[in-house]
Design a protein around this motif. Structure first.
Motif, PDB file in Angstrom:
ATOM      1  N   GLN A 195       0.645  -1.007   0.231  1.00  0.00           N
ATOM      2  CA  GLN A 195       0.007  -0.026   0.329  1.00  0.00           C
ATOM      3  C   GLN A 195       0.591   1.380   0.244  1.00  0.00           C
ATOM      4  OE1 GLN A 195      -3.106   0.053  -0.328  1.00  0.00           O
ATOM      5  NE2 GLN A 195      -3.754  -2.115  -0.592  1.00  0.00           N
ATOM      6  N   PHE A 196       2.181   1.185   0.816  1.00  0.00           N
ATOM      7  CA  PHE A 196       3.173   2.199   1.154  1.00  0.00           C
ATOM      8  C   PHE A 196       3.356   2.705  -0.682  1.00  0.00           C
ATOM      9  CE2 PHE A 196       6.932   4.241   1.225  1.00  0.00           C
ATOM     10  CZ  PHE A 196       6.922   5.013   2.149  1.00  0.00           C
ATOM     11  N   SER A 197       4.097   1.544  -1.169  1.00  0.00           N
ATOM     12  CA  SER A 197       4.805   1.954  -2.848  1.00  0.00           C
ATOM     13  C   SER A 197       3.265   2.240  -4.005  1.00  0.00           C
ATOM     14  CB  SER A 197       5.150   0.214  -3.059  1.00  0.00           C
ATOM     15  OG  SER A 197       4.306  -0.236  -3.054  1.00  0.00           O
ATOM     16  N   GLN A 198       2.658   1.446  -3.347  1.00  0.00           N
ATOM     17  CA  GLN A 198       1.076   2.411  -4.041  1.00  0.00           C
ATOM     18  C   GLN A 198       1.740   3.891  -4.114  1.00  0.00           C
ATOM     19  OE1 GLN A 198      -2.231  -0.535  -3.843  1.00  0.00           O
ATOM     20  NE2 GLN A 198      -1.504  -1.672  -5.212  1.00  0.00           N
ATOM     21  N   CYS A 199       1.353   4.652  -3.489  1.00  0.00           N
ATOM     22  CA  CYS A 199       1.229   5.883  -2.942  1.00  0.00           C
ATOM     23  C   CYS A 199       2.527   6.578  -4.597  1.00  0.00           C
ATOM     24  CB  CYS A 199       2.185   6.620  -1.709  1.00  0.00           C
ATOM     25  SG  CYS A 199       0.794   5.660  -0.545  1.00  0.00           S
ATOM     26  N   PHE A 200       3.550   5.497  -4.431  1.00  0.00           N
ATOM     27  CA  PHE A 200       4.224   6.199  -5.669  1.00  0.00           C
ATOM     28  C   PHE A 200       3.963   5.514  -6.937  1.00  0.00           C
ATOM     29  CE2 PHE A 200       6.016   7.033  -1.261  1.00  0.00           C
ATOM     30  CZ  PHE A 200       6.271   8.176  -1.004  1.00  0.00           C
ATOM     31  N   GLN A 201       3.196   5.396  -7.125  1.00  0.00           N
ATOM     32  CA  GLN A 201       3.459   4.443  -8.544  1.00  0.00           C
ATOM     33  C   GLN A 201       2.990   5.459  -9.611  1.00  0.00           C
ATOM     34  OE1 GLN A 201      -0.496   2.284  -8.691  1.00  0.00           O
ATOM     35  NE2 GLN A 201      -1.762   3.854  -8.085  1.00  0.00           N
ATOM     36  N   HIS A 202       3.147   6.713  -9.386  1.00  0.00           N
ATOM     37  CA  HIS A 202       2.924   7.295 -10.512  1.00  0.00           C
ATOM     38  C   HIS A 202       4.561   8.528 -10.713  1.00  0.00           C
ATOM     39  CE1 HIS A 202      -0.683   6.975 -11.572  1.00  0.00           C
ATOM     40  NE2 HIS A 202      -1.687   6.816 -10.487  1.00  0.00           N
ATOM     41  N   PHE A 203       5.000   8.277  -9.715  1.00  0.00           N
ATOM     42  CA  PHE A 203       6.647   9.332  -9.993  1.00  0.00           C
ATOM     43  C   PHE A 203       7.634   8.145 -10.706  1.00  0.00           C
ATOM     44  CE2 PHE A 203       4.498  10.796  -5.518  1.00  0.00           C
ATOM     45  CZ  PHE A 203       4.862  11.264  -5.371  1.00  0.00           C
ATOM     46  N   LYS A 204       8.862   9.099 -11.102  1.00  0.00           N
ATOM     47  CA  LYS A 204       9.868   8.221 -12.033  1.00  0.00           C
ATOM     48  C   LYS A 204       9.829   7.019 -11.188  1.00  0.00           C
ATOM     49  CE  LYS A 204      14.333   9.729 -13.247  1.00  0.00           C
ATOM     50  NZ  LYS A 204      15.569   9.892 -13.216  1.00  0.00           N
ATOM     51  N   PRO A 205      10.143   6.072 -11.893  1.00  0.00           N
ATOM     52  CA  PRO A 205      10.675   4.735 -11.269  1.00  0.00           C
ATOM     53  C   PRO A 205      11.851   4.235 -11.181  1.00  0.00           C
ATOM     54  CG  PRO A 205       9.429   4.827 -14.054  1.00  0.00           C
ATOM     55  CD  PRO A 205       9.800   5.804 -13.337  1.00  0.00           C
ATOM     56  N   GLY A 206      12.177   4.084  -9.630  1.00  0.00           N
ATOM     57  CA  GLY A 206      13.496   3.738  -9.111  1.00  0.00           C
ATOM     58  C   GLY A 206      13.768   4.503  -7.680  1.00  0.00           C
ATOM     59  N   GLN A 207      12.668   5.799  -8.241  1.00  0.00           N
ATOM     60  CA  GLN A 207      13.178   6.212  -7.031  1.00  0.00           C
ATOM     61  C   GLN A 207      12.944   5.507  -5.296  1.00  0.00           C
ATOM     62  OE1 GLN A 207       9.452   9.710  -7.032  1.00  0.00           O
ATOM     63  NE2 GLN A 207      11.705  11.275  -8.492  1.00  0.00           N
ATOM     64  N   LEU A 208      12.272   5.423  -5.076  1.00  0.00           N
ATOM     65  CA  LEU A 208      12.451   4.261  -3.713  1.00  0.00           C
ATOM     66  C   LEU A 208      12.860   3.687  -3.530  1.00  0.00           C
ATOM     67  CD1 LEU A 208       8.303   3.513  -2.835  1.00  0.00           C
ATOM     68  CD2 LEU A 208      10.296   5.207  -2.525  1.00  0.00           C
ATOM     69  N   THR A 209      14.353   2.645  -4.792  1.00  0.00           N
ATOM     70  CA  THR A 209      14.844   1.540  -4.486  1.00  0.00           C
ATOM     71  C   THR A 209      16.063   2.261  -3.640  1.00  0.00           C
ATOM     72  OG1 THR A 209      14.059   0.631  -6.768  1.00  0.00           O
ATOM     73  CG2 THR A 209      16.279   0.296  -5.544  1.00  0.00           C
ATOM     74  N   HIS A 210      16.466   2.993  -3.308  1.00  0.00           N
ATOM     75  CA  HIS A 210      18.167   3.431  -2.864  1.00  0.00           C
ATOM     76  C   HIS A 210      17.764   3.745  -1.238  1.00  0.00           C
ATOM     77  CE1 HIS A 210      19.647   4.448  -6.985  1.00  0.00           C
ATOM     78  NE2 HIS A 210      19.084   4.678  -6.827  1.00  0.00           N
ATOM     79  N   PHE A 211      16.042   3.953  -0.488  1.00  0.00           N
ATOM     80  CA  PHE A 211      15.828   3.504   0.560  1.00  0.00           C
ATOM     81  C   PHE A 211      15.045   3.123   1.077  1.00  0.00           C
ATOM     82  CE2 PHE A 211      16.309   8.291  -2.222  1.00  0.00           C
ATOM     83  CZ  PHE A 211      17.492   8.339  -0.978  1.00  0.00           C
ATOM     84  N   GLU A 212      14.553   2.001  -0.258  1.00  0.00           N
ATOM     85  CA  GLU A 212      13.960   0.859   0.450  1.00  0.00           C
ATOM     86  C   GLU A 212      14.124   0.080   1.644  1.00  0.00           C
ATOM     87  OE1 GLU A 212      12.078  -3.315  -0.995  1.00  0.00           O
ATOM     88  OE2 GLU A 212      12.609  -1.516  -3.487  1.00  0.00           O
ATOM     89  N   PRO A 213      15.370  -0.121   1.581  1.00  0.00           N
ATOM     90  CA  PRO A 213      15.603  -0.329   3.021  1.00  0.00           C
ATOM     91  C   PRO A 213      15.019   0.132   4.205  1.00  0.00           C
ATOM     92  CG  PRO A 213      17.692  -1.173   1.932  1.00  0.00           C
ATOM     93  CD  PRO A 213      16.713  -0.417   1.111  1.00  0.00           C
ATOM     94  N   GLU A 214      15.722   1.494   4.363  1.00  0.00           N
ATOM     95  CA  GLU A 214      15.523   2.560   5.476  1.00  0.00           C
ATOM     96  C   GLU A 214      13.618   3.075   5.332  1.00  0.00           C
ATOM     97  OE1 GLU A 214      17.846   2.862   3.417  1.00  0.00           O
ATOM     98  OE2 GLU A 214      19.053   2.835   4.279  1.00  0.00           O
ATOM     99  N   LEU A 215      13.006   2.512   4.166  1.00  0.00           N
ATOM    100  CA  LEU A 215      10.956   3.023   4.479  1.00  0.00           C
ATOM    101  C   LEU A 215      10.347   1.650   5.406  1.00  0.00           C
ATOM    102  CD1 LEU A 215      11.019   4.985   1.143  1.00  0.00           C
ATOM    103  CD2 LEU A 215      11.118   5.592   3.535  1.00  0.00           C
ATOM    104  N   LYS A 216      11.517   0.358   4.762  1.00  0.00           N
ATOM    105  CA  LYS A 216      10.789  -0.546   5.025  1.00  0.00           C
ATOM    106  C   LYS A 216      11.393  -0.812   6.495  1.00  0.00           C
ATOM    107  CE  LYS A 216      10.860  -3.788   1.491  1.00  0.00           C
ATOM    108  NZ  LYS A 216      11.011  -5.222   0.764  1.00  0.00           N
ATOM    109  N   ALA A 217      11.991  -0.575   7.289  1.00  0.00           N
ATOM    110  CA  ALA A 217      12.681  -0.269   9.011  1.00  0.00           C
ATOM    111  C   ALA A 217      11.745   0.632   9.061  1.00  0.00           C
ATOM    112  CB  ALA A 217      14.155  -0.045   8.649  1.00  0.00           C
TER     113      ALA A 217
END
Length: 313
Positions: A43-65
């Motif tokens: 549900q959280f990642s769907q909030c960024f589905q219209h953003f540029k692809p790959g923006q959450l990749t670099h911060f994915e471990p921190e966001l999950k934590a």
């Protein structure tokens, strides 16, 4: 309600006896927790589905934590139970206390729980990026090897701990054993009036069906059919009237069609060349489906057929 959000009435209402939790209930609680974490992240990642692809990749471990930390704040820290445990009426008990009555987790245990669970998951997901593209002779590379060694030791210890859990039924994870917390029921469990006759019957038939699925490919049904037919076949009487049955066979014994490149295996029946060749390759113990005669030699056969017989067929 105390400073950690615990209901005082629930603490005072517990009796001196603590109901043990079944192994399957503890494992089910873990599965529910994993499913909830996955649902929250989806549900959280769907909030960024219209953003540029790959923006959450670099911060994915921190966001999950961070999401797991928020979830820990409103579950373990406030109620001494995860969401999965709450659904199954389970919560953690401070097993280090000497009293038999229920005592919730201490503040230190809750903080260490967050460090051992959330911190461990973050370290596993981030360690590859932290030590990537480092020279093999650097101190950072040695730290990576040390962390890999520690991680391997923890995995072996977790496996041994899980085997002990299957034997004794307590402390399914190393974190629980290390912190001295044990899962107990929130309230005494009553006798469940549930009949398992239907479930046992379904499991029995399911196991029987799996056994048949495993057994059938091992049985040469074609050979059994040939043996059965040979016992009740009237070919002996026909053979007495005519020395050869080649003139009576106008179809392939295997496919039932007009024989193409007719061949014989030593009996009085006709086979298509490709039928008998393919069957003989797949089954070294091939026998004639009609008379049960074992395969000897595949030889070509010439059929003397008049034109009027061809037109009739």
């Amino acid at each position: 309600m105390d400073d950690t959000g615990e209901d005082v009435n629930m603490k005072e209402g517990h009796s001196s006896s603590i109901s043990p939790v079944l192994r399957i209930s503890q494992l089910d609680a873990f599965e529910l927790d994993r499913a909830l974490e996955q649902l929250i992240w989806t549900q959280f990642s769907q909030c960024f589905q219209h953003f540029k692809p790959g923006q959450l990749t670099h911060f994915e471990p921190e966001l999950k934590a961070l999401l797991q930390l928020v979830l820990w704040r409103f579950t373990i820290y406030s109620k001494s139970a995860t969401v999965g445990q709450a659904l199954l009426s389970i919560r953690y008990k401070n097993n280090l206390s000497q009293t038999q009555k229920y005592q919730q987790m201490s503040r230190q245990q809750k903080l260490w729980y967050a460090l051992c669970t959330i911190g461990e998951k973050w370290q596993q997901e981030r360690v590859h990026d932290l030590f990537a593209n480092r020279p093999s002779d650097s101190a950072v590379h040695k730290i990576k090897l040390l962390l890999n060694l520690i991680s391997g030791f923890i995995k072996v210890a977790s496996l041994l701990n899980f085997l002990v859990f299957l034997r004794k039924g307590t402390f399914p994870t190393l974190t629980e054993r290390f912190l001295g917390i044990r899962a107990v029921f929130c309230k005494p469990q009553g006798i469940r009036q549930i009949g398992f006759e239907y479930m046992n019957r379904e499991l029995l038939w399911h196991g029987f069906a799996e056994f048949l699925i495993f057994l059938f490919p091992l049985i040469n049904t074609r050979k059994l059919k040939a043996k059965f037919i040979s016992l009740f076949s009237p070919f002996d009487s026909i053979r007495a009237k005519d020395a050869t049955l080649v003139t009576h066979c106008r179809e392939c014994t295997l496919c039932g069609e007009w024989p193409i490149m007719p061949h014989t295996i030593g009996c009085s029946h006709v086979f298509c060349y490709y039928c008998i060749k393919s069957y003989s390759i797949s089954d070294i113990d091939l026998t004639c489906p009609s008379c049960g005669m074992e395969l000897q030699n595949i030889e070509p056969l010439s059929l003397e057929i008049e034109l009027n017989e061809i037109s009739q067929s």
